[in-house]
Design a protein around this motif. Structure first.
Motif, mmCIF file in Angstrom:
data_model
loop_
_atom_site.group_PDB
_atom_site.id
_atom_site.type_symbol
_atom_site.label_atom_id
_atom_site.label_comp_id
_atom_site.label_asym_id
_atom_site.label_seq_id
_atom_site.Cartn_x
_atom_site.Cartn_y
_atom_site.Cartn_z
ATOM 1 N N THR A 311 0.831 -1.205 0.000
ATOM 2 C CA THR A 311 0.000 0.000 0.000
ATOM 3 C C THR A 311 0.862 1.249 0.000
ATOM 4 O O THR A 311 0.575 2.225 -0.700
ATOM 5 C CB THR A 311 -0.924 0.010 1.236
ATOM 6 O OG1 THR A 311 -1.752 -1.154 1.217
ATOM 7 C CG2 THR A 311 -1.814 1.246 1.241
ATOM 8 N N HIS A 314 2.286 3.034 -3.323
ATOM 9 C CA HIS A 314 1.557 4.028 -4.110
ATOM 10 C C HIS A 314 1.967 5.453 -3.751
ATOM 11 O O HIS A 314 1.763 6.378 -4.544
ATOM 12 C CB HIS A 314 0.053 3.861 -3.892
ATOM 13 C CG HIS A 314 -0.492 2.570 -4.423
ATOM 14 N ND1 HIS A 314 -0.662 2.335 -5.756
ATOM 15 C CD2 HIS A 314 -0.888 1.428 -3.786
ATOM 16 C CE1 HIS A 314 -1.154 1.119 -5.939
ATOM 17 N NE2 HIS A 314 -1.293 0.546 -4.758
ATOM 18 N N TYR A 315 2.516 5.628 -2.580
ATOM 19 C CA TYR A 315 2.950 6.951 -2.128
ATOM 20 C C TYR A 315 3.992 7.555 -3.075
ATOM 21 O O TYR A 315 4.020 8.765 -3.289
ATOM 22 C CB TYR A 315 3.520 6.810 -0.715
ATOM 23 C CG TYR A 315 4.311 7.993 -0.204
ATOM 24 C CD1 TYR A 315 3.677 9.069 0.404
ATOM 25 C CD2 TYR A 315 5.692 8.020 -0.313
ATOM 26 C CE1 TYR A 315 4.408 10.143 0.891
ATOM 27 C CE2 TYR A 315 6.438 9.089 0.164
ATOM 28 C CZ TYR A 315 5.780 10.144 0.769
ATOM 29 O OH TYR A 315 6.518 11.204 1.240
ATOM 30 N N ALA A 317 4.239 7.179 -6.268
ATOM 31 C CA ALA A 317 3.785 7.397 -7.641
ATOM 32 C C ALA A 317 3.890 8.860 -8.034
ATOM 33 O O ALA A 317 4.069 9.185 -9.212
ATOM 34 C CB ALA A 317 2.345 6.904 -7.802
ATOM 35 N N THR A 326 -3.214 9.975 -7.473
ATOM 36 C CA THR A 326 -2.828 8.614 -7.152
ATOM 37 C C THR A 326 -3.935 7.925 -6.366
ATOM 38 O O THR A 326 -4.880 8.555 -5.893
ATOM 39 C CB THR A 326 -1.539 8.598 -6.324
ATOM 40 O OG1 THR A 326 -1.788 9.271 -5.077
ATOM 41 C CG2 THR A 326 -0.414 9.311 -7.058
ATOM 42 N N ILE A 327 -3.814 6.614 -6.248
ATOM 43 C CA ILE A 327 -4.815 5.845 -5.507
ATOM 44 C C ILE A 327 -4.871 6.305 -4.062
ATOM 45 O O ILE A 327 -5.953 6.403 -3.462
ATOM 46 C CB ILE A 327 -4.484 4.341 -5.602
ATOM 47 C CG1 ILE A 327 -4.617 3.868 -7.054
ATOM 48 C CG2 ILE A 327 -5.399 3.533 -4.698
ATOM 49 C CD1 ILE A 327 -4.239 2.436 -7.271
#
Length: 461
Positions: A311, A314-315, A317, A326-327
């Motif tokens: 998880t 994603h930081y 990205a 981003t997600i």
């Protein structure tokens, strides 16, 4: 600290086209034409301003505490002048941000040669692009001394503190002066440092993934020396220890941030990061000393660590595509917008779970759906997703009451609340793509600068 920033007016110059080498000739012709028409045609140069006459951020806060935001909005940047450049060069240099920044030690500089020198490197890559036109660029200077200085001496840190105390909105980060300083720090060192962080993080993630794959072949009953004698066990132990090396910089930066911000550090994503660091240390120790934990619980720790680490990936990205959502951004904004509704939804499910658990008191041995309170809660979630068996209700001790309770649950949860949830999430997601997301992205960069400044000392021009 002064920042120069350039943005395109996108105004196409009329008349003849001149190549890059004839810029001075173009200027002379424009001046002659303006003189013949009785108009200078050019902005008058700004009057002389000494460095001492320009506020520092601390001085501004001290002298105008109630008007800081207004000053930044109205006088945060001062226009120095305009100059013409080939459109291909301008678009290549500005990229998606439509902004270029540079640092200077003094308020007054020979700005046009400086910018032309900065843009000259992009002119080589535009050769052979066919016809071109001219666009007019504006040059500004941030009207604050030491604007990009670290900590409270600069512009960004006091604004971030103010924002975290709910003293201003995220829109303040879209002010031209603030955007210029954020862009300068991001392009000069923060993005590069974030890529270094990503390299360390990938090394940590790959090491832990290899450890997990090797651990699946292990016998948990082996002692430490038996583990070292086994090739698979030895390699798993080596990779487990190696994961601590790339993790160490993250632990150091996190501890520095905690020391600097105190309770202000306590946020969901920060707590998840700290949990990931703690879990990695615990997993490494317990893999060697197996007497303290059951194999099943150790597998739970490894699985939890994978969820946290993948998880977190994603930081990073934003280091590659900072203009896109981003997600993590999407989840954070939607959860923040929906937190109270999700709480109400959860409480409703808990209420129905307890109701079914009480109703099936005489049937717990026959139906696994309500064997215990936890099974009952899990059943409520599966029922909400239309995963149920009617025979559980028809064959129960109280079929009529069970069906009535089931119909009530389906109507309230699936027909009403679930559809409201979907509609609300759609509305929240639309906010992510609006201008407010741009403010949030700038705020994220600012928070990154503040965190990095606590653990590293980048060069501030």
């Amino acid at each position: 600290m002064d920042e120069g920033l350039v943005e395109p007016l996108m105004e196409e110059q009329q008349g003849y086209e001149f190549p890059m080498l004839d810029e001075r000739l173009l200027k002379e012709l424009q001046c002659l034409d303006a003189a013949e028409n009785g108009n200078s045609g050019m902005d008058q140069p700004p009057e002389h301003v000494a460095d001492e006459e320009v506020y520092k951020m601390r001085e501004l806060i001290k002298e105008k505490p109630k008007d800081v935001i207004q000053y930044l909005e109205e006088e945060g940047v001062v226009k120095l002048g305009e100059f013409d450049i080939q459109d291909a060069v301008a678009f290549k240099a500005l990229g998606k941000d439509n902004l270029m920044t540079a640092g200077a030690d003094h308020y007054e500089i020979d700005w046009e040669p400086m910018w032309r020198d900065c843009l000259s490197e992009y002119s080589r890559s535009t050769a052979g692009m066919g016809w071109t036109t001219k666009v007019t660029m504006e040059a500004h200077v941030v009207n604050l001394r030491d604007a990009a200085a670290e900590g409270s001496r600069g512009l960004l840190h006091p604004l971030l503190k103010r924002y975290q105390a709910h003293g201003c909105s995220a829109a303040v980060f879209a002010l031209p002066a603030v955007q210029a300083v954020i862009h300068f720090k991001w392009s000069r060192w923060a993005r590069t440092f974030l890529l270094y962080e990503l390299s360390c993080y990938c090394a940590w993630l790959v090491g832990f993934t290899v450890f997990t794959l090797l651990f699946q072949q292990e016998d948990w009953t082996m002692t430490f020396w038996e583990l070292m004698a086994d090739t698979n066990g030895f390699l798993a132990t080596v990779f487990s220890l190696l994961t601590l090396v790339p993790m160490a910089p993250f632990v150091y930066m996190e501890l520095c941030t905690v020391a600097a911000y105190g309770w202000g550090w306590v946020r969901l994503w920060n707590l998840m990061d700290m949990a990931s660091y703690a879990l990695q240390i615990v997993i490494t120790v317990l893999h060697i000393q197996r007497d303290f934990l059951d194999e099943g619980w150790f597998s739970v720790l490894v699985a939890t660590q994978h969820v946290l680490m993948w998880t977190k990936l994603h930081y990073f990205a934003k280091a590659f595509n900072p203009t896109k959502t981003t997600i993590i951004d999407t989840i954070r904004i939607v959860l923040d917008d929906m937190k109270w509704f999700l709480l109400f939804l959860t409480l409703t499910m808990v209420g129905f779970g307890l109701a079914f658990y009480a109703l099936f008191r005489q049937d717990r041995d026959r139906f696994m759906d309500f064997k215990n309170i936890w099974h009952s809660f899990a059943s409520m979630f599966s029922y909400m997703l239309a995963m149920f068996d009617y025979n559980v209700f028809y064959n129960s001790t109280n079929p009529a009451a069970a069906m009535v309770l089931f119909v009530m649950f389906e109507f309230i949860m699936n027909v009403l609340l679930l559809n409201i949830l979907i509609a609300s999430m759609t509305n929240s997601f639309s906010k992510v793509t609006q201008v407010g997301m741009h403010h949030s992205r700038l705020c994220w960069r600012l928070s990154l600068f503040a965190a990095l400044n606590q653990s590293v000392r980048p060069v501030h021009l």
